[in-house]
Write a protein that holds these residues in place. Sequence first.
Motif, PDB file in Angstrom:
ATOM      1  N   THR A 270       0.834  -1.193   0.000  1.00  0.00           N
ATOM      2  CA  THR A 270       0.000   0.000   0.000  1.00  0.00           C
ATOM      3  C   THR A 270       0.870   1.244   0.000  1.00  0.00           C
ATOM      4  O   THR A 270       2.020   1.228   0.467  1.00  0.00           O
ATOM      5  CB  THR A 270      -0.941   0.013   1.222  1.00  0.00           C
ATOM      6  N   GLU A 284      -5.173  -2.491   5.433  1.00  0.00           N
ATOM      7  CA  GLU A 284      -4.532  -1.664   4.420  1.00  0.00           C
ATOM      8  C   GLU A 284      -5.332  -0.388   4.177  1.00  0.00           C
ATOM      9  O   GLU A 284      -4.785   0.644   3.815  1.00  0.00           O
ATOM     10  CB  GLU A 284      -4.398  -2.447   3.114  1.00  0.00           C
ATOM     11  N   PRO A 368      -6.353  -3.523  -1.056  1.00  0.00           N
ATOM     12  CA  PRO A 368      -6.536  -3.591   0.393  1.00  0.00           C
ATOM     13  C   PRO A 368      -7.495  -4.706   0.810  1.00  0.00           C
ATOM     14  O   PRO A 368      -8.621  -4.773   0.318  1.00  0.00           O
ATOM     15  CB  PRO A 368      -7.129  -2.208   0.733  1.00  0.00           C
TER      16      PRO A 368
END
Length: 623
Positions: A270, A284, A368
Amino acid sequence: MMKRLSRALGRSTSDPKVNQVSEVQPPVVQTNGVEVTTVQAAPAGPWILEERSIDATRPMRVVVIGSGISGIIASIRLRQRIGKLDLCVYEKNADIGGTWLENRYPGCACDIPAHTYQATFEPNKDWSTFYAAAPEIHNYWKRVSDKYGCEKHIQFKRQVVGATWDAAACKWKLQVKNTDSGEIFEDTCDVVVSASGALNEWKWPSIEGLHDFKGKLLHSACWDESYDYSGKRVAVIGNGSSGIQIVPGMLPKVTHLDHYIRGKTWLSPTFAREQIDKRNSELENFSFTPEEIEAFKKDHSVYQEFRKEIEKELQSVHGATLVGTPEQLGTTEFFTENMKRRLRRKPELADDLMPAFPPICRRLTPGPGYLEALTDDKVDVISSPIVKIVQDGVVTADGKHHPADAIVCATGFDTTFTPRFPITGENGLSLAKRWEETPENYLSLAVDGFPNYFICLGPNAALGEGNLLLLIEKEIDYVTFCLQKMQRDNIRAMQVRKEAVERFRRHCDQYFSRTVFSLECRSWYKGGSLNGRITALWPGSSLHAMKALAYPRWEDYTYEYVNDNPNGWIGDGWAEDERNKIINVDYLDDDQIDFPTAVIAKAMEHVKEHVNGVNSVNGRLPN
């Protein structure tokens, strides 16, 4: 004295505006309705003194196709910068937003940080999460559209279904369909700006028996929000950007999820990892606290510092896209470590997911929650190819039958750049035919043979890294420069030269030959092929694109002038205000004068350096 003189000559700034009579026929002219024979006859030859003020703005009708992000920004900037503009935006949907209106599948979100996915001129300090979800992004652009009055110029449920260039009139003739009634009507404009985007033509995958399935069949780009998948067994086909978001998006409600992976893919770390570490978060995609949002609102410098931190990281990836650079050589190890960390509950999945080709060959996405979702006990990752769909599930090449209540096709869009409707340019040439071999263009936004036609996010406009929103804004800026030139220079048609298109194509091919994008991996950058020509990406970083689009190279275009008169731009000796009895001398205002203070500063610095150099030579310390 001067006041009396201006009154005597009829140039008082207090006089009401009048339209100066300007019909001139050499060698006799009219001044305030009185014919006056000139002393010197006009020279022989065509009359090239155009009856217009040098700064007169020629009325122009512009049609923008689409009201997604590109269409909204175009609507704002065109009205801001183009005088005497008749603007119409045709939108096939019932609302603005494009991608962020149409894509409503579970987990749909931006895959770059939200604080970089916004208009530069309209910062949003209210993003609730680091990677904003589709409804929040749509609401943001809806607020932008409302604030700048865009919808006054948008005709909703109107779909352009044909466009033909009329060379004699130098106009585009459009066929527009009312999507409610099916009625087709015609419209005419000077300029077309295509802002419909590249990824808007979804399609079902070619799988035997797909439509024989008796359960719920869904596509990521045409999601049925009324369907309740709670407690269902779900099959998700595809691990591109949509599939990567759908899996964690649906997981909490389903009883089981089969995830079918055709090709392996890299998941990037990320952006701004330190922001996650600072929060001690495993997620994330973290949420901003009310206190953080309030701090952004209260102190703009705090917001700007955070925003610039994310932007800087986003803009620092370019070196990793070039084969053989230290940044590129280190990506495999870096990405591998990240993926293994996120798959630590099921480490055996790493071999099924991590490809042999290096990272960034396919679209870069952090995904994510995706890898974490794959380690859930409710999820099976299936890499055996799908043979067919049957009434109650999926059959794979290993002979196994996988029952399913719902099948989700996260299989993407038509990425060939084939026009969605007939576009016919000069001499009857269709754009589909022009792009039959490859969608070559100039700077991603112009095609030879199609005058007064500009494309937002056309071929070779997407980014493998960096900030796409900046590129969109710069493309719109470029279009406004072109329209301003057309008005300023009395141009009725401009089109890019064929040789400029050919040079840009050759430039792209040479550039990509040195990048990871040209390596063997199946990607929409190459129209879904393994080794095809890269037609989707800009040949450089987003910072490079900003520089390339900053100043048009007018020599790369050809022009047709009003009345076929290239001299028409210089007009008939008048300035527009002057013709209307307004004498404006604000060029003497301090804010209008370009004071050369930088020259003074440089001169002083030069003197200081010289004195310090002399002092050093003489053995004295410099001041």
